[in-house]
Design a protein around this motif. Structure first.
Motif, PDB file in Angstrom:
ATOM      1  N   VAL A 164     -19.935 -14.625  19.583  1.00  0.00           N
ATOM      2  CA  VAL A 164     -19.481 -14.019  18.332  1.00  0.00           C
ATOM      3  C   VAL A 164     -17.985 -14.243  18.140  1.00  0.00           C
ATOM      4  CG1 VAL A 164     -19.128 -11.810  17.146  1.00  0.00           C
ATOM      5  CG2 VAL A 164     -21.337 -12.333  18.218  1.00  0.00           C
ATOM      6  N   GLU A 165     -17.232 -14.133  19.203  1.00  0.00           N
ATOM      7  CA  GLU A 165     -15.786 -14.342  19.103  1.00  0.00           C
ATOM      8  C   GLU A 165     -15.478 -15.784  18.725  1.00  0.00           C
ATOM      9  OE1 GLU A 165     -12.025 -13.500  18.675  1.00  0.00           O
ATOM     10  OE2 GLU A 165     -13.566 -12.002  19.109  1.00  0.00           O
TER      11      GLU A 165
ATOM     12  N   HIS B 227     -13.975 -19.735  14.498  1.00  0.00           N
ATOM     13  CA  HIS B 227     -14.334 -20.938  13.752  1.00  0.00           C
ATOM     14  C   HIS B 227     -14.335 -20.667  12.253  1.00  0.00           C
ATOM     15  CE1 HIS B 227     -16.072 -24.987  13.542  1.00  0.00           C
ATOM     16  NE2 HIS B 227     -16.844 -24.528  12.560  1.00  0.00           N
ATOM     17  N   LEU B 228     -14.843 -19.519  11.850  1.00  0.00           N
ATOM     18  CA  LEU B 228     -14.852 -19.167  10.429  1.00  0.00           C
ATOM     19  C   LEU B 228     -13.429 -19.097   9.887  1.00  0.00           C
ATOM     20  CD1 LEU B 228     -17.569 -16.333  10.315  1.00  0.00           C
ATOM     21  CD2 LEU B 228     -17.843 -18.751   9.733  1.00  0.00           C
ATOM     22  N   THR B 229     -12.552 -18.452  10.639  1.00  0.00           N
ATOM     23  CA  THR B 229     -11.161 -18.306  10.199  1.00  0.00           C
ATOM     24  C   THR B 229     -10.445 -19.643  10.130  1.00  0.00           C
ATOM     25  OG1 THR B 229     -11.052 -16.081  11.155  1.00  0.00           O
ATOM     26  CG2 THR B 229      -8.958 -17.209  10.708  1.00  0.00           C
ATOM     27  N   ALA B 230     -10.640 -20.466  11.161  1.00  0.00           N
ATOM     28  CA  ALA B 230      -9.917 -21.742  11.239  1.00  0.00           C
ATOM     29  C   ALA B 230     -10.371 -22.725  10.165  1.00  0.00           C
ATOM     30  CB  ALA B 230     -10.109 -22.361  12.615  1.00  0.00           C
TER      31      ALA B 230
ATOM     32  N   GLN C  78     -18.632 -15.681   5.540  1.00  0.00           N
ATOM     33  CA  GLN C  78     -19.811 -15.156   6.224  1.00  0.00           C
ATOM     34  C   GLN C  78     -21.080 -15.475   5.436  1.00  0.00           C
ATOM     35  OE1 GLN C  78     -19.514 -11.029   7.400  1.00  0.00           O
ATOM     36  NE2 GLN C  78     -17.394 -11.255   8.102  1.00  0.00           N
ATOM     37  N   ALA C  79     -20.969 -15.492   4.113  1.00  0.00           N
ATOM     38  CA  ALA C  79     -22.133 -15.809   3.282  1.00  0.00           C
ATOM     39  C   ALA C  79     -22.614 -17.237   3.547  1.00  0.00           C
ATOM     40  CB  ALA C  79     -21.792 -15.630   1.808  1.00  0.00           C
ATOM     41  N   GLN C  80     -21.675 -18.183   3.684  1.00  0.00           N
ATOM     42  CA  GLN C  80     -22.064 -19.561   3.982  1.00  0.00           C
ATOM     43  C   GLN C  80     -22.703 -19.643   5.362  1.00  0.00           C
ATOM     44  OE1 GLN C  80     -19.001 -22.541   3.508  1.00  0.00           O
ATOM     45  NE2 GLN C  80     -20.084 -24.024   4.785  1.00  0.00           N
ATOM     46  N   LEU C  81     -22.114 -18.953   6.336  1.00  0.00           N
ATOM     47  CA  LEU C  81     -22.702 -18.940   7.675  1.00  0.00           C
ATOM     48  C   LEU C  81     -24.126 -18.416   7.623  1.00  0.00           C
ATOM     49  CD1 LEU C  81     -22.719 -19.014  10.782  1.00  0.00           C
ATOM     50  CD2 LEU C  81     -21.540 -16.799  10.748  1.00  0.00           C
ATOM     51  N   ALA C  82     -24.331 -17.329   6.884  1.00  0.00           N
ATOM     52  CA  ALA C  82     -25.669 -16.735   6.783  1.00  0.00           C
ATOM     53  C   ALA C  82     -26.669 -17.740   6.215  1.00  0.00           C
ATOM     54  CB  ALA C  82     -25.615 -15.476   5.923  1.00  0.00           C
ATOM     55  N   ARG C  83     -26.254 -18.494   5.181  1.00  0.00           N
ATOM     56  CA  ARG C  83     -27.159 -19.490   4.591  1.00  0.00           C
ATOM     57  C   ARG C  83     -27.485 -20.593   5.585  1.00  0.00           C
ATOM     58  NH1 ARG C  83     -23.689 -18.750   0.131  1.00  0.00           N
ATOM     59  NH2 ARG C  83     -22.531 -20.649   0.666  1.00  0.00           N
TER      60      ARG C  83
ATOM     61  N   ALA D  20     -26.055 -22.413  18.329  1.00  0.00           N
ATOM     62  CA  ALA D  20     -26.634 -23.679  17.878  1.00  0.00           C
ATOM     63  C   ALA D  20     -25.882 -24.203  16.655  1.00  0.00           C
ATOM     64  CB  ALA D  20     -28.111 -23.499  17.553  1.00  0.00           C
ATOM     65  N   TRP D  21     -25.455 -23.289  15.785  1.00  0.00           N
ATOM     66  CA  TRP D  21     -24.680 -23.665  14.598  1.00  0.00           C
ATOM     67  C   TRP D  21     -23.334 -24.262  14.997  1.00  0.00           C
ATOM     68  CZ3 TRP D  21     -20.152 -21.178  12.579  1.00  0.00           C
ATOM     69  CH2 TRP D  21     -19.796 -21.552  11.280  1.00  0.00           C
ATOM     70  N   LEU D  22     -22.670 -23.652  15.971  1.00  0.00           N
ATOM     71  CA  LEU D  22     -21.398 -24.183  16.452  1.00  0.00           C
ATOM     72  C   LEU D  22     -21.579 -25.583  17.044  1.00  0.00           C
ATOM     73  CD1 LEU D  22     -19.797 -21.066  18.212  1.00  0.00           C
ATOM     74  CD2 LEU D  22     -18.972 -22.185  16.128  1.00  0.00           C
ATOM     75  N   ASP D  23     -22.648 -25.765  17.826  1.00  0.00           N
ATOM     76  CA  ASP D  23     -22.923 -27.075  18.425  1.00  0.00           C
ATOM     77  C   ASP D  23     -23.153 -28.130  17.350  1.00  0.00           C
ATOM     78  OD1 ASP D  23     -22.695 -25.930  20.880  1.00  0.00           O
ATOM     79  OD2 ASP D  23     -24.836 -25.961  21.359  1.00  0.00           O
ATOM     80  N   LEU D  24     -23.927 -27.759  16.311  1.00  0.00           N
ATOM     81  CA  LEU D  24     -24.226 -28.697  15.238  1.00  0.00           C
ATOM     82  C   LEU D  24     -22.945 -29.124  14.519  1.00  0.00           C
ATOM     83  CD1 LEU D  24     -26.284 -30.198  13.470  1.00  0.00           C
ATOM     84  CD2 LEU D  24     -26.479 -28.123  12.091  1.00  0.00           C
ATOM     85  N   ARG D  25     -22.084 -28.169  14.224  1.00  0.00           N
ATOM     86  CA  ARG D  25     -20.839 -28.490  13.535  1.00  0.00           C
ATOM     87  C   ARG D  25     -19.914 -29.334  14.411  1.00  0.00           C
ATOM     88  NH1 ARG D  25     -19.841 -26.015   8.749  1.00  0.00           N
ATOM     89  NH2 ARG D  25     -17.594 -26.364   8.994  1.00  0.00           N
ATOM     90  N   ALA D  26     -19.941 -29.076  15.719  1.00  0.00           N
ATOM     91  CA  ALA D  26     -19.125 -29.884  16.627  1.00  0.00           C
ATOM     92  C   ALA D  26     -19.601 -31.333  16.637  1.00  0.00           C
ATOM     93  CB  ALA D  26     -19.173 -29.301  18.039  1.00  0.00           C
TER      94      ALA D  26
END
Length: 333
Positions: A32-33, A38-41, A46-51, A81-87
């Motif tokens: 979560v941290e 990642h969201l801030t940077a 949060q709405a985009q993350l949720a989608r 998994a979302w973080l991995d995909l974006r990386a």
């Protein structure tokens, strides 16, 4: 606890060519941290993350605030998994060119000339043939660099008269045009008449006979250029097949026909140079593959993938990466 992101390892890499690194074990709180950071940077809401992870906005908000009453571990797994995909996307983007620009080759120059013919003479051009030969990218570039040109890409949902005219109106900036086909056609004619412009229908093989007649009538009324681009069935239908009288009104007006069957000599080298493959073995490989159906599109995909494979191995892209990329892309199972 969750396995953290591993180094980017793509097909063809091995433990010997990729630095060994055991995946980090992360708690849900650590995931979560990382997500918060990642969201801030990256300015992601949060709405985009949720989608993107297919969860409700309230669930995402609750997890990020530490007040979620549901299965936090499950949400954290999706977030990781979302973080991995974006990386992975970022790593690929770092070594790849963006959308392929228009590149002057014998075939793309012929396509541009055929479009210019219709535009400058107010005539009809039909461009037809195999996929992946540069029709769409040439059309896109021509529209971007030439005034009074409007393009619509047809598909099964816009095959009929009404939907096609709506797309034409949108392409011409007619946001509040009437939806009745006859009135809509009159608005389109009023918009383009006297402009000396050009109307391009890409993927025109999808159009019904009535839709083709509608764009033909717009051409007749305004004498703007008209380009119909698509696969070989575009010409076959206009030629009439067993019923030539069905399309006689259109076919008799066609001024120029450009048939594209396969890449011309010289098409491959400029494309390869754009991706940095200029050595003789790589060029020989790419020229050989260019003889296959859908050739230029396939070798573009091959070169993109080869560049990623080479980056994953920390090596300059070479013939070996092209060969591996081709095998991977064309593996049946």
């Amino acid at each position: 606890m969750f396995d953290g992101p591993e180094p980017l390892i793509l097909a063809g890499t091995t433990p010997e060519t990729t630095p060994a690194a055991a995946p980090a074990v992360l708690s849900a709180a650590e995931v979560v941290e990382r997500v918060r950071a990642h969201l801030t940077a990256n300015g992601i809401s949060q709405a985009q993350l949720a989608r993107e992870i297919d969860l409700s906005a309230s669930a995402v908000s609750g997890v990020l605030k530490g007040s979620y009453a549901g299965d936090t571990d499950e949400v954290a797994r999706k977030m990781l998994a979302w973080l991995d995909l974006r990386a992975g996307r970022s790593a690929g983007a770092a070594v790849l060119p963006g959308r392929l620009p228009w590149i002057a080759t014998p075939t793309t120059r012929a396509i541009r000339t055929a479009i210019q013919y219709a535009h400058q003479l107010g005539d009809i051009t039909v461009i037809f043939g195999g996929a992946g030969l540069g029709k769409t990218v040439t059309i896109r570039d021509y529209v971007a660099n030439t005034p009074a040109v409007w393009v619509v890409t047809a598909d099964p949902t816009t095959a009929g008269v009404g939907p096609l005219l709506e797309e034409l109106a949108m392409a011409q900036g007619l946001r509040d045009a009437p939806l009745h086909p006859a009135r809509l056609k009159r608005e389109i004619i009023r918009r383009v008449d006297g402009t000396g412009g050009c109307l391009i229908i890409d993927e025109a093989q999808h159009l019904t006979k009535a839709a083709l007649e509608a764009v033909r009538s717009i051409h007749d009324a305004t004498r703007i250029g008209l380009v119909l681009s698509g696969n070989a069935s575009v010409y076959d239908r206009l030629h009439g097949g067993s019923r030539p009288e069905d399309f006689a009104q259109i076919f008799s007006r066609v001024g120029r026909k450009l048939k594209l069957l396969s890449p011309k000599d010289g098409d491959v080298d400029p494309l390869a140079a754009h991706f940095g493959f200029t050595d003789a073995p790589s060029l020989a490989f790419l020229r050989d593959k260019a003889k296959l159906p859908g050739a230029l599109r396939q070798i573009e995909k091959c070169m993109r993938f080869a560049a990623v494979l080479a980056s994953g191995q920390g090596q300059p892209a070479s013939l070996a990466h092209l060969q591996l990329a081709w095998r991977e892309l064309n593996a049946a199972g």
